[in-house]
Design a protein around this motif. Structure first.
Motif, mmCIF file in Angstrom:
data_model
loop_
_atom_site.group_PDB
_atom_site.id
_atom_site.type_symbol
_atom_site.label_atom_id
_atom_site.label_comp_id
_atom_site.label_asym_id
_atom_site.label_seq_id
_atom_site.Cartn_x
_atom_site.Cartn_y
_atom_site.Cartn_z
ATOM 1 N N TYR A 57 2.650 -10.948 -7.212
ATOM 2 C CA TYR A 57 2.975 -10.197 -8.421
ATOM 3 C C TYR A 57 3.840 -11.050 -9.354
ATOM 4 O O TYR A 57 3.627 -11.086 -10.563
ATOM 5 N N TRP A 88 11.691 -6.503 -8.639
ATOM 6 C CA TRP A 88 11.859 -5.415 -7.681
ATOM 7 C C TRP A 88 11.759 -6.002 -6.271
ATOM 8 O O TRP A 88 10.924 -6.859 -6.009
ATOM 9 N N ARG A 109 8.742 2.384 2.463
ATOM 10 C CA ARG A 109 9.753 1.989 1.490
ATOM 11 C C ARG A 109 11.093 1.879 2.211
ATOM 12 O O ARG A 109 11.923 2.778 2.137
ATOM 13 N N ARG A 167 4.236 4.492 -9.377
ATOM 14 C CA ARG A 167 3.867 4.989 -8.037
ATOM 15 C C ARG A 167 4.864 6.041 -7.556
ATOM 16 O O ARG A 167 4.491 7.088 -7.033
ATOM 17 N N ARG A 168 6.154 5.750 -7.748
ATOM 18 C CA ARG A 168 7.176 6.694 -7.284
ATOM 19 C C ARG A 168 7.077 8.015 -8.051
ATOM 20 O O ARG A 168 7.225 9.086 -7.490
ATOM 21 N N TRP A 223 2.261 0.497 -17.217
ATOM 22 C CA TRP A 223 1.343 0.515 -16.080
ATOM 23 C C TRP A 223 0.910 1.942 -15.798
ATOM 24 O O TRP A 223 1.737 2.839 -15.699
ATOM 25 N N VAL A 275 -4.512 -1.158 -12.724
ATOM 26 C CA VAL A 275 -5.173 -2.016 -11.729
ATOM 27 C C VAL A 275 -5.171 -1.269 -10.402
ATOM 28 O O VAL A 275 -4.102 -0.932 -9.889
ATOM 29 N N TYR A 276 -6.344 -0.999 -9.884
ATOM 30 C CA TYR A 276 -6.393 -0.374 -8.563
ATOM 31 C C TYR A 276 -6.013 -1.406 -7.505
ATOM 32 O O TYR A 276 -6.299 -2.587 -7.669
ATOM 33 N N ASN A 277 -5.409 -0.938 -6.426
ATOM 34 C CA ASN A 277 -5.341 -1.825 -5.276
ATOM 35 C C ASN A 277 -6.568 -1.553 -4.405
ATOM 36 O O ASN A 277 -7.403 -0.706 -4.727
ATOM 37 N N HIS A 320 6.852 -0.034 -14.879
ATOM 38 C CA HIS A 320 6.607 -0.947 -13.760
ATOM 39 C C HIS A 320 5.699 -0.205 -12.789
ATOM 40 O O HIS A 320 5.814 1.004 -12.641
ATOM 41 N N PRO A 321 4.810 -0.921 -12.124
ATOM 42 C CA PRO A 321 3.896 -0.211 -11.211
ATOM 43 C C PRO A 321 4.629 0.590 -10.144
ATOM 44 O O PRO A 321 4.180 1.678 -9.777
ATOM 45 N N GLU A 322 5.756 0.087 -9.684
ATOM 46 C CA GLU A 322 6.485 0.829 -8.653
ATOM 47 C C GLU A 322 7.079 2.112 -9.230
ATOM 48 O O GLU A 322 7.070 3.151 -8.581
ATOM 49 N N ASN A 359 -5.815 -10.906 -6.987
ATOM 50 C CA ASN A 359 -5.302 -9.701 -6.336
ATOM 51 C C ASN A 359 -6.445 -8.848 -5.783
ATOM 52 O O ASN A 359 -6.608 -7.712 -6.173
ATOM 53 N N ALA A 360 -7.242 -9.389 -4.888
ATOM 54 C CA ALA A 360 -8.418 -8.633 -4.452
ATOM 55 C C ALA A 360 -8.104 -7.605 -3.385
ATOM 56 O O ALA A 360 -8.724 -6.552 -3.346
ATOM 57 N N CYS A 361 -7.170 -7.878 -2.468
ATOM 58 C CA CYS A 361 -6.963 -6.888 -1.405
ATOM 59 C C CYS A 361 -5.502 -6.559 -1.167
ATOM 60 O O CYS A 361 -5.188 -5.481 -0.698
ATOM 61 N N GLU A 362 -4.610 -7.473 -1.439
ATOM 62 C CA GLU A 362 -3.165 -7.275 -1.247
ATOM 63 C C GLU A 362 -2.813 -6.861 0.180
ATOM 64 O O GLU A 362 -1.887 -6.108 0.412
ATOM 65 N N PHE A 405 0.816 -1.219 0.000
ATOM 66 C CA PHE A 405 0.000 0.000 0.000
ATOM 67 C C PHE A 405 0.848 1.267 0.000
ATOM 68 O O PHE A 405 0.343 2.353 0.232
ATOM 69 N N ASP A 406 2.127 1.095 -0.262
ATOM 70 C CA ASP A 406 2.996 2.252 -0.431
ATOM 71 C C ASP A 406 3.108 3.086 0.858
ATOM 72 O O ASP A 406 3.313 4.296 0.799
#
Lengths: 296, 169, 794
Positions: free
Chosen positions: B25, B18, A41, C127-128, C50, C289-291, C122-124, B38-41, A37-38
């Motif tokens: 993932y 990563w 890090r 995000r960054r 992404w 893709v949402y989390n 990449h998703p990361e 991947n519903a909630c992670e 969820f970020d």
């Protein structure tokens, strides 16, 4: 981000000494949520999955030495008689999948007041075995929680094991959540009778900035039990004593209002759980006494 | 970093992973195995349940690097896993694990997003507890959320799979 | 399969195997149990990027500055886009009112509003990069409820409104207002022996579908884009997407990807336009893709509501009048709010016959999260309140609550408050009778020889009680839900059906744009084709925009409307096939000209059962294909002043009996059983019908005891956007749900069917609340009810 994969405890300590900001990850049930969820890090992730002895436990004369990564499922399945309170607490942790990964070391490392193991450890009596390249030390559980999500560990220390007193009497654990499974504690309560020392210990979760014992309540109850000769006569605990004990446990809380519940509810619920767990353990103690007397 | 692991009996290698990536993932995006969901992670739904060295876990909470050298079974490998468990003989056995067939037959699948995780969890429960009570089933599956079915047909499916399993013995 | 010995009364039987009325299995079942079914989040494309969305961290603010330079300079980043990068003058979208910015323009109106979008390798990385976008906000006061919205000096959530509701709303912060007045409630109140008033609060519920918002946009050589997407209505998406992209609709191709549940939450757009914009900008496929965290901000929720009711009744248990005022919080953007208002108002008194009624429903614009469609759509909130009222009135009168409801139950022919007669069976009293007659679950099921089984007690695995404080309660409720789109909406669907001979076998292909979101529409379409065309092998073509609109998978309408369209197209195909048959073979047998002909078992047969020809021989090399729109009976808008009008097309009724055990000391609830009786008109697929009823019932249970999005009233920020703190029922929270299905045909509908999906979500919640009230003696005027409400510690 770097992923450190020590193959042994010594390597893990060395890595932690070299990178004190490294975040240890074992079951991943806290750390990975924060990463997904970020919310976090870390510069380094320190994987402890390959350190095999963290997954082992030994039952000694008076204590169980529980490796930091022993999954809750194993505690439930294997340590029910030695650590009944912790086994009950383990059963309330999240879901079967999480119980298969998470262990007491993670609860202690995160030191969230909502961690399910804390009240059971406080009630049973325990010491945290912390170690760094500088050496090993035992931190009494009462001194371990130092603030909201803070603990007594030094930056270079890792939790290796927890030494928990083997049960010498009945123990109970209750947790309130707003769902019947897979729920974070609104508040929780652990209680252990220690007939050997004729004392009662408690632990409260999620109702104060840190997990706490209700020491005033314990002192009151210890004195009342002693005074009434309850340990010897095995009488039912006087309702007024149980009520007073429950009230003092509630008073030991210092809770907040949050999305999971109100402060007022937490205080109330801790009181109810205190009374119930005292009744359950005491009934069990009386039953055991009668059985042993009958056998004698 | 590079991660080597065995998935559904096959050695797999993922490169340029990563460090913060989850096993989920890696399975979904690097190894072409999107069956785990991947519903909630955050370990609160069970839809990514896989077996890690035989133990059901949420793949979203296993760091990819932690899976190094380990054995993973996903829903894609469940039929084969069940086949080997029951006989080791690949002869004329059906293409689906008994629990998979039971989910279809009982109407336990609607949108199906929870299904893979439920199948892995239920299959593991039946492995250890071939004759579960309703309360046993509910406890074992309490880490798997379903939003469509109200769980009744899932209960039916697990009961059906257990009954068929017992008939087969 | 019976559910726990419960009576499941569904008539079986059909001429054709696998046809209408049988519990055929899902055609996508095998793919779904093997993990091969491709949901929108499973898609992958060579060279794909992404997408990531940057969302506002505050609820109401002016954007003072927005700096994307650092994000754009990040290695691996291909594009960063803001409002200024939108390609055309169309910069807003919306289901009915185009008030929702694709990306924020100078202002954000709710917490989590999209401000900028990023595409990276990449998703990361994405995000960054998004985190490097600098946004400076100047915060504005937040509008969070009716009093702050309609205060004289209230900040307007939307300035310069031009939508068609602005003319009749009392304040620009009110999206829509619908009064309904019939008879004279004030005069009727004079006749009442008892008058009961109540104020109710309904919390904000989330659809919490498990498959997160996601999709893949692939740029195409002709300058267009192909979007693979999980949605409830492809053509509605298309109508909103194409103008923003500046593309003609035919250059925006849409294919339905696997949908992991919907429940109303996919009626509005989420990441559709963003993915397309990034794909067109970068020239590369873009996946978003949402989390779960983002999903809570990425779709509308069920409107929270404040409801005030007054019910009057005579001593003999007849309602004299009902007045009510329903205030729905629509949040920052309109979404489906106007239609939700219409539903809440027109169904506001429930399935009861009352001549004198005065209703007002409004939806507010606030800075809370936008609210729109969710299963039950306005009728859910009202049902919670009017059913609580019915119990209160019954108690005042000393009547049994079921008996009181039955005395006032509507019947076929009863007029709704809108003046519209209910022109199909309305077995409200019968459903109550049936649900009450079901056997009660045994007491103290948690007792066992080894002590209390906590799994069956309130608190469950948390070990809070071994029976102490546990009190049982029983409650009843019944509800009415409209089926299909109402208020004059042109509610149609399109089906393309093709019949041909392939390798010596007759094969049907059914092609619609219906969004299969899990409900089983694909199963039912194949059943309809088998029944109508007598052909065993039916292929369901993937849903896309190459065929006409199917309308939305919502309002319990798809089996009715797209099912109706498939049936209609099949009938047209059958006519053509029979024409071909007459042409080819008519001279060989007089029955071709004289008898009623059917298609059964791959053959043309007379109604007497005589086989005239093999379908394969009739068809030969010829394929018969029909694409045709199909409509249900038209409806009318409600009069803006009186609310009168034939606004609805069909109704669905369900009744529940809840049995709960409450730990009265800790305020924890265990629902022991939730029995349901529902009229489904005709169960096209009995197994799927049960699945719908049990699933809907459980969502109603969720809002009764645990589900609520909590918004901070000071900041309008969401406090629990995760599955850790937004709780939906687990299998241990969900009781057995015995179902008694009644099938009273609605002669206006295909096969007599009734939409099934929503009605059980209505009555489940008030039944549980009634049972908790019975166990605790508390008034409980809000839902969800939390432990603090049951223990005086709120």
């Amino acid at each position: 981000m770097d992923f450190l994969r020590p193959a042994s405890w010594e390597e893990a300590l060395a890595a932690k000494a070299e990178h004190p900001s490294a975040v240890p990850i074992a079951g991943g049930t806290d750390v990975m949520v924060e990463i997904n969820f970020d919310h976090r890090r870390p510069e380094y992730l320190l994987d402890l999955n390959r350190v095999a002895d963290l997954y082992e436990w030994e039952t000694g004369e008076d204590t169980v030495r529980l490796g930091a990564s022993v999954p809750y499922t194993k505690i439930m399945e294997n340590l029910r008689s030695e650590l009944p309170g912790l086994a009950l607490a383990s059963h309330t942790v999240a879901s079967p999948q999480i119980r298969n990964r998470g262990g007491v070391g993670g609860n202690l490392g995160t030191a969230s007041p909502a961690g399910d193991a804390h009240p059971a450890l406080l009630a049973a009596g325990a010491e945290v075995e912390a170690e760094s390249v500088r050496g090993s030390r035992r931190i009494p559980i009462d001194d371990f929680y130092t603030g909201v999500k803070r603990n007594a560990l030094a930056p270079d220390e890792l939790i290796r094991a927890v030494h928990i007193k083997k049960a010498d009497g009945p123990q109970q654990y209750s947790k309130v959540g707003t769902r019947n499974a897979m729920v974070i504690a609104v508040c929780a309560f652990g209680l252990a009778l220690h007939p050997g020392t004729r004392t009662v210990r408690t632990g409260i979760g999620s109702a104060a900035p840190t997990p706490v014992r209700a020491t005033v309540a314990e002192d009151f109850l210890n004195a009342a039990l002693e005074e009434g000769g309850f340990w010897d006569n095995g009488k039912i605990i006087t309702p007024s004593v149980a009520k007073e004990f429950a009230g003092l446990c509630a008073a030991a809380c210092n809770p907040i209002d949050d999305v999971r519940g109100t402060a007022s509810y937490r205080r109330h619920a801790v009181g109810v759980m205190a009374r119930r767990t005292l009744t359950w353990t005491w009934e069990s103690y009386r039953g055991a006494r009668r059985t042993s007397e009958g056998a004698a | 970093m590079r991660v080597n692991l065995t998935v559904n009996g096959r050695p797999q290698e993922a490169d340029d992973v990563w460090e913060g990536e989850s096993l989920l993932y890696v399975l979904r995006e690097r190894l072409g195995l999107p069956g785990s969901k991947n519903a909630c992670e955050q370990g609160e739904c069970g839809s990514c349940t896989v077996r890690l060295d035989g133990v059901p876990v949420c793949a979203c909470l296993v760091a990819a690097g932690q899976a190094e050298g380990r054995e993973v079974v996903t829903v894609e490998g469940l039929a084969e896993y069940a086949r080997q468990r029951s006989s080791g003989d690949a002869g004329d056995t059906p293409d689906l694990a008994p629990i998979q067939q039971a989910f279809i037959d009982a109407g336990a699948v609607q949108c199906g997003f929870c299904t893979p995780g439920l199948l892995v969890a239920a299959d593991e429960m039946l492995e250890h507890n071939p004759d579960p009570s309703d309360a046993d089933i509910r406890e074992a599956l309490s880490g798997n959320l379903c939003r469509c079915t109200g769980y009744e047909k899932i209960m039916d499916a697990v009961r059906l799979a257990a009954a068929r399993q017992q008939e087969a013995v | 399969m019976p559910t726990n010995g419960a009576p499941t009364k569904i008539t079986q039987g059909s001429q054709t195997k696998g046809g209408v009325g049988e519990s055929t299995l899902r055609p996508d079942g095998t793919l779904k149990v093997t993990g091969e079914f491709a949901y929108s989040s499973d898609l992958w494309h060579e060279d794909m990027l992404w997408g990531q969305i940057l969302r506002s961290t505050v609820a109401h603010a002016e954007i003072v500055s927005l700096d994307t330079s650092e994000a754009l300079a990040t290695p691996g980043v291909y594009a960063v886009m803001t409002y200024d990068d939108l390609p055309t003058d169309v910069k807003n979208y919306g289901l009915e009112i185009q008030d929702t910015p694709v990306l924020a323009h100078g202002k954000v109106r709710h917490h989590g509003e999209p401000v900028a979008i990023v595409a990276a390798d990449h998703p990361e990385t994405a995000r960054r990069a998004a985190a490097k976008i600098k946004v400076e906000y100047r915060e504005l006061p937040v509008i969070t409820d009716e009093s702050s919205a309609t205060a004289p000096d209230a900040v307007l959530v939307h300035e310069n409104r031009t939508d068609h509701h602005i003319g009749h709303v009392p304040h620009p912060n009110i999206v829509h207002r619908q009064p309904i007045v019939r008879g004279d409630a004030a005069a009727a109140a004079e006749r009442a022996d008892v008058i009961v008033k109540g104020e109710y609060t309904f919390g904000m519920q989330d659809q919490a579908f498990l498959g997160p918002e996601s999709g893949l946009a692939v740029p195409e050589e002709d300058g267009g884009v192909h979007l693979y997407i999980a949605t409830q209505w492809l053509h509605s998406d298309l109508r909103q997407i194409a103008p923003v992209l500046g593309l003609p609709p035919e250059k925006v191709r849409m294919t339905l990807a696997g949908v992991g549940g919907a429940f109303g939450g996919r009626e509005d757009l989420s990441m559709q336009i963003h993915a397309c914009l990034l794909a067109l900008r970068t020239g590369k496929p873009v996946k978003i893709v949402y989390n779960r965290f983002e999903s809570f901000f990425g779709h509308v929720h069920r409107h929270p509501a404040k409801l005030s009711y007054e019910h009057g009744a005579t001593r003999d248990g007849k309602l004299t009048h009902v007045t009510c005022r329903i205030v729905l919080d629509g949040g920052a953007y309109a979404s489906a709010s106007p239609a939700v208002v219409g539903n809440a108002a027109s169904l506001g008194i429930g399935p009861y016959a009352v001549d004198d009624v005065d209703i007002e429903a409004i939806a507010l614009y606030t800075n809370n999260p936008p609210c729109g469609a969710m299963r039950g759509f306005g009728a859910v909130q009202a049902c919670f309140a009017y059913e609580a009222q019915m119990d209160k009135v019954a108690e005042e009168l000393g009547l049994d609550p079921v008996e009181f409801r039955q005395r006032n139950a509507m019947e076929q022919g009863t007029l709704l408050p809108t003046g519209q007669p209910v022109d199909s069976p309305a077995p409200v009293a019968e459903l109550l009778r049936r649900v009450k007659a079901m056997p009660m679950p045994p007491e103290r099921q948690w007792e066992s020889s080894e002590g209390a089984d906590v799994r069956q007690l309130p608190g469950g695995l948390s070990n809070t009680t071994h029976g102490e404080g546990v009190v049982r309660g029983v409650g009843y409720a019944v509800g009415i839900k409209n089926v299909g789109f109402s208020e004059g909406f042109d509610d149609y669907s399109t089906a393309r059906v093709r019949l041909e001979a392939v390798a010596g076998e007759a094969v049907v292909t059914v092609h619609t744009a219906m969004a299969e979101v899990g409900q089983g529409g694909v199963t039912v379409h194949a059943q309809i084709a088998r029944t109508e065309l007598g052909v065993a092998q039916v292929t369901i073509h993937p849903a896309n925009t190459e065929v006409g609109s199917a309308g939305s998978t919502s309002a319990s309408r798809q089996t009715y409307v797209t099912g109706g369209a498939v049936k209609n197209a099949c009938e047209l195909v059958r006519e053509r096939v029979l024409e071909i048959g007459r042409r080819k073979f008519g001279t060989y047998h007089p029955a071709w000209a004289t008898a009623e002909l059917l298609l059964e078992g791959g053959k043309v047969v007379t109604d007497g059962g005589e086989v005239l020809a093999d379908l394969v021989d009739v068809l030969g090399e010829e394929a018969v294909e029909v694409e045709e729109e199909w409509r249900h009976r038209p409806t009318e808008p409600f009069d803006l002043r009186t609310g009168q009008g034939n606004g609805h097309v069909q109704y669905s009724f369900a009744a529940h009996r809840a049995v709960v055990e409450v730990d009265t000391e800790l305020g924890l609830v265990k629902v022991i059983e939730l029995a349901c009786a529902q009229d489904v008109g005709k169960a096209l697929n009995p197994l799927s019908v049960l699945g719908q009823i049990q699933g809907g019932t459980t969502q109603g249970l969720g809002i009764a005891v645990m589900e609520e999005i909590i918004v901070d009233p000071r900041t309008a920020k969401v406090k629990n956007p995760s599955f850790t703190d937004y709780l939906i029922p687990t299998i241990l929270d969900t009781p057995t749900i015995p179902v008694d299905v009644l099938e009273l045909a609605d002669d206006h509908a295909p096969y007599g069917l009734r939409g099934v999906g929503e009605a059980p979500t209505l009555s489940s919640t008030p039944a549980v609340l009634a049972a908790i009230r019975a166990a605790t003696g508390l008034e409980l005027n809000r839902t969800p009810v939390r432990p603090e409400h049951l223990t005086g510690t709120a």
